[in-house]
Design an enzyme around this catalytic site. Structure first.
Site, mmCIF file in Angstrom:
data_model
loop_
_atom_site.group_PDB
_atom_site.id
_atom_site.type_symbol
_atom_site.label_atom_id
_atom_site.label_comp_id
_atom_site.label_asym_id
_atom_site.label_seq_id
_atom_site.Cartn_x
_atom_site.Cartn_y
_atom_site.Cartn_z
ATOM 1 N N LYS A 76 0.947 -1.225 0.031
ATOM 2 C CA LYS A 76 0.093 0.003 0.070
ATOM 3 C C LYS A 76 0.923 1.276 -0.034
ATOM 4 O O LYS A 76 2.106 1.259 0.662
ATOM 5 C CB LYS A 76 -0.970 -0.100 1.324
ATOM 6 C CG LYS A 76 -1.830 0.939 1.251
ATOM 7 C CD LYS A 76 -2.937 0.678 2.839
ATOM 8 C CE LYS A 76 -3.958 1.425 2.940
ATOM 9 N NZ LYS A 76 -4.529 1.289 4.240
ATOM 10 N N SER B 235 -9.401 1.261 3.746
ATOM 11 C CA SER B 235 -8.324 1.967 2.738
ATOM 12 C C SER B 235 -7.359 1.237 1.787
ATOM 13 O O SER B 235 -6.928 1.716 0.929
ATOM 14 C CB SER B 235 -7.775 3.213 3.712
ATOM 15 O OG SER B 235 -6.853 2.645 4.400
ATOM 16 N N SER C 76 -9.515 -0.998 7.755
ATOM 17 C CA SER C 76 -8.798 -0.892 6.408
ATOM 18 C C SER C 76 -8.132 -2.154 5.784
ATOM 19 O O SER C 76 -7.953 -2.201 4.610
ATOM 20 C CB SER C 76 -7.769 0.305 6.349
ATOM 21 O OG SER C 76 -8.629 1.473 6.550
#
Lengths: 390, 390
Positions: free
Chosen positions: A30, A107, A131
């Site tokens: 990420k 996320s 997330s």
């Protein structure tokens, strides 16, 4: 709008150390994790300008490289990890291959999407308020939110430090276990849990179709564990826990991002800015109330989850919502998701989401929680569920 | 970051009607005005996507074209006119040629910058809470906020309809008067005002250097007008008026932009989103209080400004602040500007800002207000001040 899980721009590839336990596996990170020599974008066009290009890899990236996995890219994230659906107004919405036209969850949206599409074997995400768990549920992946405070978060962009964790995804339990041994720095144990609690309030909070869809997996879990019972996760109400997390997390996020915001006045999606503005405007009394609820939640989970006990609940109350819904429709969806995710940020117990169930044809995950530090026991349980024997 | 006053992309040029009263003059339009065949961008990357490309020119654009002026471009604006300094996080900060390194003022930033740089003779702006008056003051231009409700606003992107106006800029009083005759659709009268009020509270609110810098121009004005006296603009406090406008305007702006925001979740600078969030969160009681203050302000200006009377005050409390200041520093600056601008949006009287004064080497404007509908009298006064004789 893009639906690529990887960042635009030149590809990033870094080979892992030869001969390590993850040799032959690929991973993505990420864009909240530092990769030396590449700016950490954080999902916002004005974050990288604020932050110098890192000269060292984040701890989790280095750990996977040292174990032999190859880094094959950095992935799209909701802006500075603020978002639970995976719709980034600047970078687009990564494809959810298990539910096209629906959000991937966020996320850690690009990480989940990349693994679900088979573009890498493992992906690093972060989980502050859900997330990793939410995209794992929506994309049909194994995903873990480890015990809060267990992993070294060096080089990971923070949001709300009292809730932030590094997590990861994989498609199958065996790969998930290999990555987990490296990142938890602990062998996966042989023994399965002794006791199972089925959280009746959490199953009741989920949509009936989702609760029903999880029953076969729950039945297999009951068959694996010697003893099981029903109990409440949150006797004072899942809603109180959700409200407490929704109070504390934006307040902390505002504290984290305030110096950046006040200096750079960054561009943000309206919804992201709104969350931070409301965090800044939260009265002291609300913060105090929320901190007390957190204290109660910690006590409750300590009581429910002694060593050897796990708790089962739906990861999300429903499968992935449609992409592109307007904000007034998204508000209640976000609230409902937090109803089942708040315990993670509040109490910090480890939680994994296990795939294999479909509601309305879209994935939903079954979550397992354990005592703080018992992360590996949860991975063991995922392996047993996949193999069908303890 | 760009400091071009015009929008990026292909140039826009539309010839005016031959033989009109503005033949030989060029003009630009703030990107809040429709120009047929070109998307109206509104200073935000997600506004044009929401709004279809207009098929007709805005009323003010058509009026200038019909009068013979040539359109030579569309200009940068603060996002959807929300901003008073002229710093757009997406489009940059148009150059203030009279004070390099300082803001041009906003939201009609590009229009003021283009005129001040001599790139066009006239430019259209909008003024809801100061968006023509402030850049006129900071860039050293003639600028007008006409009587509220006087001009046809068709094809102008609204913000807070009970305060919105179309205004314009020019470098010299003669050009300003030519444009004003066209847009006011009224000849500029021969007679100058009979009475002048010097607003002592407004001069006291300005920084001493600014108040002092305006004295020579004020003295020339006193010499032009048969009778003058000192009085208070706002006996209940400029601060109460500023607070009322800062309450009502964001509430109305939220109502205006809410459907767009809720459907598109647009990208915005944090500060712009914050203003709208606070507008949405304003309690009903605050709105009621603000509406009463507005009622009082309207009564006060009606009382102060019978036909033939004008009022003088500083347009802004200081010259242009530095560009790029952090948000916590900008907060008090915005508040102070509103302290001298709030009467425009609250009471809707016409106001022009007249250049020619420098404080610390940077322009500051002297503002004149008149009775509602007496816009042309103010233009006449500007002409007289420039020529030095009534």
């Amino acid at each position: 709008m893009r639906n690529d899980p990887f960042l635009p721009g030149p590809a990033i590839r870094i080979a892992g150390r030869a001969g390590g336990p993850l040799s032959g596996l690929s991973f993505a990170a990420k864009d909240l994790f530092d990769v030396a020599g590449h700016p950490t974008g954080g999902g916002n066009p004005d974050w990288a300008a604020h932050d110098p290009t890192p000269s060292r890899h984040a701890w989790a990236v280095q750990a996977l490289l040292d174990a032999g996995a190859e880094l094959v890219g950095k992935t799209v994230t909701d802006e500075v990890s603020l978002g639970i659906l995976g719709e980034n107004a600047f970078d687009g919405t990564p494809l959810n291959p298990a539910a096209p036209g629906h959000v991937p969850g966020g996320s850690s949206s690009g990480s989940a999407s990349a693994v679900a599409q088979g573009l890498c074997d493992i992906a690093l995400g972060t989980d502050t308020g859900g997330s990793v768990r939410v995209p794992a549920s929506f994309c049909g992946l194994h995903g873990i939110r480890p015990t809060h405070g267990r992993l070294d978060l060096t080089g990971m962009l923070p949001q709300a430090p009292s809730s932030d964790t590094t997590g990861w995804f994989a498609r199958d339990a065996a790969t998930f276990a290999r990555a987990s041994e490296v990142l938890l720095q602990e062998a996966i144990p042989d023994a399965v849990p002794m006791r199972l609690i089925v959280a009746t309030d959490a199953f009741g909070f989920a949509e009936p179709e989702t609760a029903a869809a999880l029953q076969p997996l729950l039945d297999r879990l009951k068959a694996l564990v010697p003893d099981w019972r029903e109990d409440l996760l949150a006797p004072g109400g899942l809603t109180a826990w959700a409200r407490a997390q929704r109070t504390l997390q934006p307040v902390e996020a505002w504290e984290t991002f305030r110096p950046w915001i006040e200096t750079h006045n960054p561009r943000m999606a309206f919804s992201v800015a709104r969350g931070l503005v409301l965090g800044a405007a939260t009265p002291e009394g609300e913060r105090g109330w929320a901190a007390m609820v957190r204290q109660e939640a910690r006590g409750r989970l300590r009581h429910l989850l002694p060593p050897g006990t796990i708790l089962a609940m739906p990861t999300t109350p429903f499968p992935a919502p449609k992409a592109g819904l307007p904000l007034p429709v998204l508000g209640p969806i976000r609230d409902a998701i937090l109803g089942l995710c708040a315990q993670g940020g509040l109490a910090g117990h480890p939680q994994i989401s296990i795939p294999g169930s479909l509601a309305d044809g879209r994935p939903v995950g079954l979550s397992l929680l354990a005592a703080r530090g018992a992360d590996a026991l949860l991975v063991r349980t995922a392996l047993a569920l996949e193999s069908g024997s303890p």
